[in-house]
Design an enzyme around this catalytic site. Sequence first.
Site: not given
Length: 428
Positions: A296, A307, A321
């Site tokens: 999460s 990224d 999740k």
Amino acid sequence: MLHRPRLTTLALCLGLLSSPALVQATPEHAEHAPLPLDDLRTFAEVMDRIKAAYVEPVSDKTLLENAIKGMLSNLDPHSAYLEPEAFRDLQESTSGEFGGLGIEVGTEDGFLKVVSPIDDTPASTAGIQPGDLILKIDGQPTKGLSLMEAVDKMRGKAGSKIELTLIRDGGKPFEVKLTRAVIKVRSVKSQLLDGGYGYLRITQFQVNSGEEVGKALNKLRKDNGKKLSGLVLDLRNNPGGVLQAAVEVTDHFLKEGLIVYTEGRIANSELRFNADPADASEGVPLVVLINGGSASASEIVAGALQDHKRAVLMGTDSFGKGSVQTVLPLNNDRALKLTTALYFTPNGRSIQAQGITPDIEVARAKVTREQDEVGIKEADLQGHLGNGNGGADKPSKAKPAESRLQDDDYQLSQALNLLKGLNITRGN
């Protein structure tokens, strides 16, 4: 596409990504949908038949509450109807203090499964590990129990005893005796490693975790006396927490760009979070440790830093999740915890049911240290020649070095070695 076992997660500790506020939400155009009269008649008929024919008397309140629970439980693993006690537990867990064992649990194929234990709690102290199956609670089998029933059995007064029967990696069942406690989780821990490298661990994302990370980075820099040589951010077995906290933590490591965005049906589920120009980490080389217990909010942080190529991710695949839950208060101190959005990393990746793959895979391993076969060195020999360049002698060590944090943690030692290698190649 990777398919992971479906886990139903509920908090003895907070492990589900929640939106930053308790809100009321209404999907667009929901008011224009006609009532399904035939289905409502069927519902009323079923309710009447149960009341008239069931072997024991059952109240309207019980039937209606069970119907509500059924509606939520069949949506997805993280949506739930929260009765007053469960609602209070959820609110307490975001503040970092709650009662229980300090263990995040879920269900898989009808068995109770450990998602992750929280540091410095009865569960972690007893050696419970992610992936352990809980077969029995105080001798009673968990097979067939609902998640809520199992959680209720593990809760209890601080100081009371409980025995869990576990099985690990298909081995033989074993018993673990624990003492329930009031869990006070310190979500951020830090220490200085050798060579001016910092170690920062976040056990879960609480309301104040972003602020605590900022303080920890300042302390590490102050203790080092200068800019850090590098930093290890440890998110292993971090089950998640508050969305805003994940954003604030990530912002400490970025100067610009998108951190995360969410998409859903309701107006306030369309959110975008961007970094501000301040960088509390001073751009030092960064390695982030993740594993199957990183879920999460942990995946938001790891995904954003990956990224933006701000960090090297090391460890094993994360939990997967990628959904956001909004808590919708109802009357009588009850609430709905409803999945209202999916979150996406800056590059548009959805983590849902796939998780984050580390840049460098390093599995958990046990570190054993062997004694050096050579007991003495040249510098130990009587009458040895000195170093021709005036360097100091380096005799064998009389005492073994003091144990360091990385000595017993293979993944951490590999992360530290990578940071040292990066510094060497960059000429630092």
